[in-house]
Motif scaffolding. Sequence first.
Motif, mmCIF file in Angstrom:
data_model
loop_
_atom_site.group_PDB
_atom_site.id
_atom_site.type_symbol
_atom_site.label_atom_id
_atom_site.label_comp_id
_atom_site.label_asym_id
_atom_site.label_seq_id
_atom_site.Cartn_x
_atom_site.Cartn_y
_atom_site.Cartn_z
ATOM 1 N N ASP A 188 0.828 -1.213 0.000
ATOM 2 C CA ASP A 188 0.000 0.000 0.000
ATOM 3 C C ASP A 188 0.856 1.255 0.000
ATOM 4 O O ASP A 188 0.414 2.328 -0.408
ATOM 5 N N GLN A 189 2.091 1.126 0.459
ATOM 6 C CA GLN A 189 2.932 2.287 0.740
ATOM 7 C C GLN A 189 3.431 3.007 -0.499
ATOM 8 O O GLN A 189 3.518 4.236 -0.528
ATOM 9 N N GLY A 190 3.761 2.249 -1.546
ATOM 10 C CA GLY A 190 4.338 2.858 -2.732
ATOM 11 C C GLY A 190 3.446 3.904 -3.388
ATOM 12 O O GLY A 190 3.942 4.840 -4.013
ATOM 13 N N TYR A 191 2.143 3.743 -3.224
ATOM 14 C CA TYR A 191 1.202 4.673 -3.857
ATOM 15 C C TYR A 191 1.142 6.041 -3.174
ATOM 16 O O TYR A 191 0.586 6.987 -3.736
ATOM 17 N N LEU A 192 1.691 6.146 -1.968
ATOM 18 C CA LEU A 192 1.616 7.410 -1.239
ATOM 19 C C LEU A 192 2.335 8.546 -1.975
ATOM 20 O O LEU A 192 2.006 9.713 -1.782
ATOM 21 N N GLY A 193 3.304 8.189 -2.808
ATOM 22 C CA GLY A 193 4.024 9.215 -3.559
ATOM 23 C C GLY A 193 3.139 9.994 -4.512
ATOM 24 O O GLY A 193 3.499 11.099 -4.943
ATOM 25 N N LEU A 194 1.965 9.442 -4.839
ATOM 26 C CA LEU A 194 1.027 10.132 -5.733
ATOM 27 C C LEU A 194 0.156 11.139 -4.993
ATOM 28 O O LEU A 194 -0.468 11.998 -5.626
ATOM 29 N N PHE A 195 0.086 11.034 -3.670
ATOM 30 C CA PHE A 195 -0.843 11.877 -2.916
ATOM 31 C C PHE A 195 -0.618 13.380 -3.141
ATOM 32 O O PHE A 195 -1.583 14.126 -3.312
ATOM 33 N N PRO A 196 0.638 13.874 -3.137
ATOM 34 C CA PRO A 196 0.826 15.309 -3.377
ATOM 35 C C PRO A 196 0.389 15.756 -4.761
ATOM 36 O O PRO A 196 0.145 16.948 -4.981
ATOM 37 N N LEU A 197 0.286 14.805 -5.708
ATOM 38 C CA LEU A 197 -0.232 15.136 -7.037
ATOM 39 C C LEU A 197 -1.753 15.091 -7.060
ATOM 40 O O LEU A 197 -2.383 15.761 -7.883
ATOM 41 N N MET A 198 -2.337 14.313 -6.165
ATOM 42 C CA MET A 198 -3.780 14.141 -6.127
ATOM 43 C C MET A 198 -4.472 15.250 -5.344
ATOM 44 O O MET A 198 -5.660 15.499 -5.540
ATOM 45 N N THR A 199 -3.737 15.888 -4.446
ATOM 46 C CA THR A 199 -4.282 17.035 -3.719
ATOM 47 C C THR A 199 -3.178 18.046 -3.470
ATOM 48 O O THR A 199 -2.077 17.679 -3.035
ATOM 49 N N GLU A 200 -3.451 19.302 -3.785
ATOM 50 C CA GLU A 200 -2.456 20.351 -3.570
ATOM 51 C C GLU A 200 -2.220 20.602 -2.089
ATOM 52 O O GLU A 200 -1.193 21.149 -1.706
ATOM 53 N N LYS A 201 -3.173 20.178 -1.270
ATOM 54 C CA LYS A 201 -3.063 20.457 0.161
ATOM 55 C C LYS A 201 -2.447 19.262 0.894
ATOM 56 O O LYS A 201 -3.041 18.678 1.794
ATOM 57 N N SER A 202 -1.241 18.905 0.454
ATOM 58 C CA SER A 202 -0.493 17.839 1.109
ATOM 59 C C SER A 202 0.629 18.472 1.931
ATOM 60 O O SER A 202 1.356 19.345 1.433
ATOM 61 N N TYR A 203 0.748 18.024 3.165
ATOM 62 C CA TYR A 203 1.813 18.537 4.029
ATOM 63 C C TYR A 203 2.824 17.424 4.276
ATOM 64 O O TYR A 203 2.456 16.332 4.717
ATOM 65 N N ILE A 204 4.079 17.716 3.989
ATOM 66 C CA ILE A 204 5.159 16.756 4.197
ATOM 67 C C ILE A 204 5.919 17.162 5.450
ATOM 68 O O ILE A 204 6.403 18.289 5.550
ATOM 69 N N ILE A 205 5.986 16.263 6.421
ATOM 70 C CA ILE A 205 6.628 16.572 7.700
ATOM 71 C C ILE A 205 8.113 16.850 7.471
ATOM 72 O O ILE A 205 8.847 16.026 6.932
ATOM 73 N N LYS A 206 8.554 18.027 7.904
ATOM 74 C CA LYS A 206 9.955 18.427 7.735
ATOM 75 C C LYS A 206 10.780 18.170 8.996
ATOM 76 O O LYS A 206 12.000 18.025 8.911
ATOM 77 N N ASP A 207 10.152 18.170 10.144
ATOM 78 C CA ASP A 207 10.854 17.917 11.401
ATOM 79 C C ASP A 207 11.317 16.461 11.412
ATOM 80 O O ASP A 207 10.512 15.539 11.467
ATOM 81 N N ARG A 208 12.617 16.258 11.381
ATOM 82 C CA ARG A 208 13.144 14.905 11.224
ATOM 83 C C ARG A 208 13.176 14.108 12.526
ATOM 84 O O ARG A 208 13.703 12.992 12.559
ATOM 85 N N GLY A 209 12.595 14.647 13.555
ATOM 86 C CA GLY A 209 12.434 13.880 14.782
ATOM 87 C C GLY A 209 11.240 12.940 14.730
ATOM 88 O O GLY A 209 11.026 12.175 15.669
ATOM 89 N N HIS A 210 10.484 12.992 13.655
ATOM 90 C CA HIS A 210 9.322 12.132 13.482
ATOM 91 C C HIS A 210 9.707 10.858 12.728
ATOM 92 O O HIS A 210 10.456 10.902 11.760
ATOM 93 N N ASN A 211 9.180 9.728 13.197
ATOM 94 C CA ASN A 211 9.333 8.448 12.497
ATOM 95 C C ASN A 211 10.797 8.017 12.384
ATOM 96 O O ASN A 211 11.266 7.619 11.314
ATOM 97 N N ILE A 212 11.504 8.078 13.485
ATOM 98 C CA ILE A 212 12.896 7.638 13.526
ATOM 99 C C ILE A 212 12.935 6.116 13.410
ATOM 100 O O ILE A 212 12.189 5.411 14.082
ATOM 101 N N ALA A 213 13.823 5.613 12.555
ATOM 102 C CA ALA A 213 13.892 4.162 12.331
ATOM 103 C C ALA A 213 15.253 3.792 11.763
ATOM 104 O O ALA A 213 16.096 4.660 11.488
ATOM 105 N N ALA A 214 15.443 2.493 11.564
ATOM 106 C CA ALA A 214 16.733 1.990 11.076
ATOM 107 C C ALA A 214 17.102 2.595 9.730
ATOM 108 O O ALA A 214 18.288 2.766 9.427
ATOM 109 N N TRP A 215 16.109 2.910 8.906
ATOM 110 C CA TRP A 215 16.393 3.312 7.529
ATOM 111 C C TRP A 215 16.825 4.777 7.390
ATOM 112 O O TRP A 215 17.195 5.193 6.303
#
Length: 303
Positions: A188-215
Motif C-alpha cells: 500500500d505504501q508505494g502509492y503514497l508518492g502520488l498523494f501530493p499530485l492528487m491534492t495540492e493540500k499535502s503537508y510533508i513533515i519536515k521535522d526529522r524527529g518524526h518516524n525515527i527508524a533503522a532506515w
Amino acid sequence: MNFAFCTCVTSDYLGLAQATFQSLNDTFKGEARYLSLVVDDNYTGSKYAGFEILDLNEIDLDSYGEELLKVKEESLSSRFRWMLKPILLQHLLKRFEAVFWVDPDLYFYNDISPVTQKLESFDVILSPHWRSFNPFVNQNAFFNYFYHGLYNGGFIGVNRNTVDLLENWLEMMHWRLENNRELGILDDQGYLGLFPLMTEKSYIIKDRGHNIAAWNKQECKRTLVDGQVLINKEHTVKFIHFVPDTIKNILNGKDKLLRPHLRKYLEHMLEIEPGMSQLRSYDVNLIKRKTRKALPLKATTYP
C-alpha cells in the motif's frame, strides 16, 4: 479540531497498540483518542478512556466486502489489513474531522501537536522515509526511494476532504497489492508518492524527529547535546518506528544513542504484558542488559 488516531491489529498484537496509545496519551496530556480495529473473529475486549476497540462487523466494507472477506478467510495477513487502512480511515472520518493512521509499532516521546494541527489547513500529512540521499554513502537505501516509495505508510493523517483520495488509494490496492521492485510497487505504501499530485493540500513533515527508524540513520543523525538525544542537533525525538531492524541496530550498537528510548518502550511493554509475547522475536534479557546503562531519558517536553 476533533481528531483521532487509529490502527488495525490482530488480538495477539493488541498490546502493541495499547503501548502506542498510552505513549500518545502522555504527550497529549490525557486527551488522545485512539481506535484499534481488531480483525479476529468474535474478539471481545475492554475499552477504557480514550482507547476504543472496533470490531470488523462495525465497518462498512462497501463493494470490496466480498474480496476482503475472501482474503480474510485465507489468513489475517498484512495484505488484508493494508486494504482495510483506507476503509477504516473513511469510516472514522464520519465521526471525526481528521484521523491519523498510526502503526502499532510506533512509540511517542514528545509532542506532535504542531503536526496534527496541520490538518486544519492541509488535507493530507505524509512522513518521508528520509533514507540516504547519497548513493555513494548507502546505495541500497538510495535505491529504496524508488522501490519502497518516498513516504512511510506507518504514519498518515487525513481530513474529511480526502474521501475521494482514499477511495482512489483503495482502487490502486485493488489493482495491485504486491512487493514488485520491477514496477516500483511496495504494497500500500508505494502509492503514497502520488498523494501530493492528487491534492495540492499535502503537508510533508519536515521535522526529522518524526518516524525515527533503522532506515534514516544517515539523514536523521542521532546526536547528543547536553545529555539529550537530538536529531541533526536540533529536533527532539517525537516518535520511533520500532521495526525489527530498528531494535536490532539499537542492541548491536549501531544506533546506541536510542537505547534509553528502547528501554522506556521495553519497560512499558512489560507493564502491559509481562510475558512480552508482543516482542517474542527478541531476547528480552538481552534488551534489558543492553539498555541497563543507557543514559536517562529526559522527561517528555511540551513546546
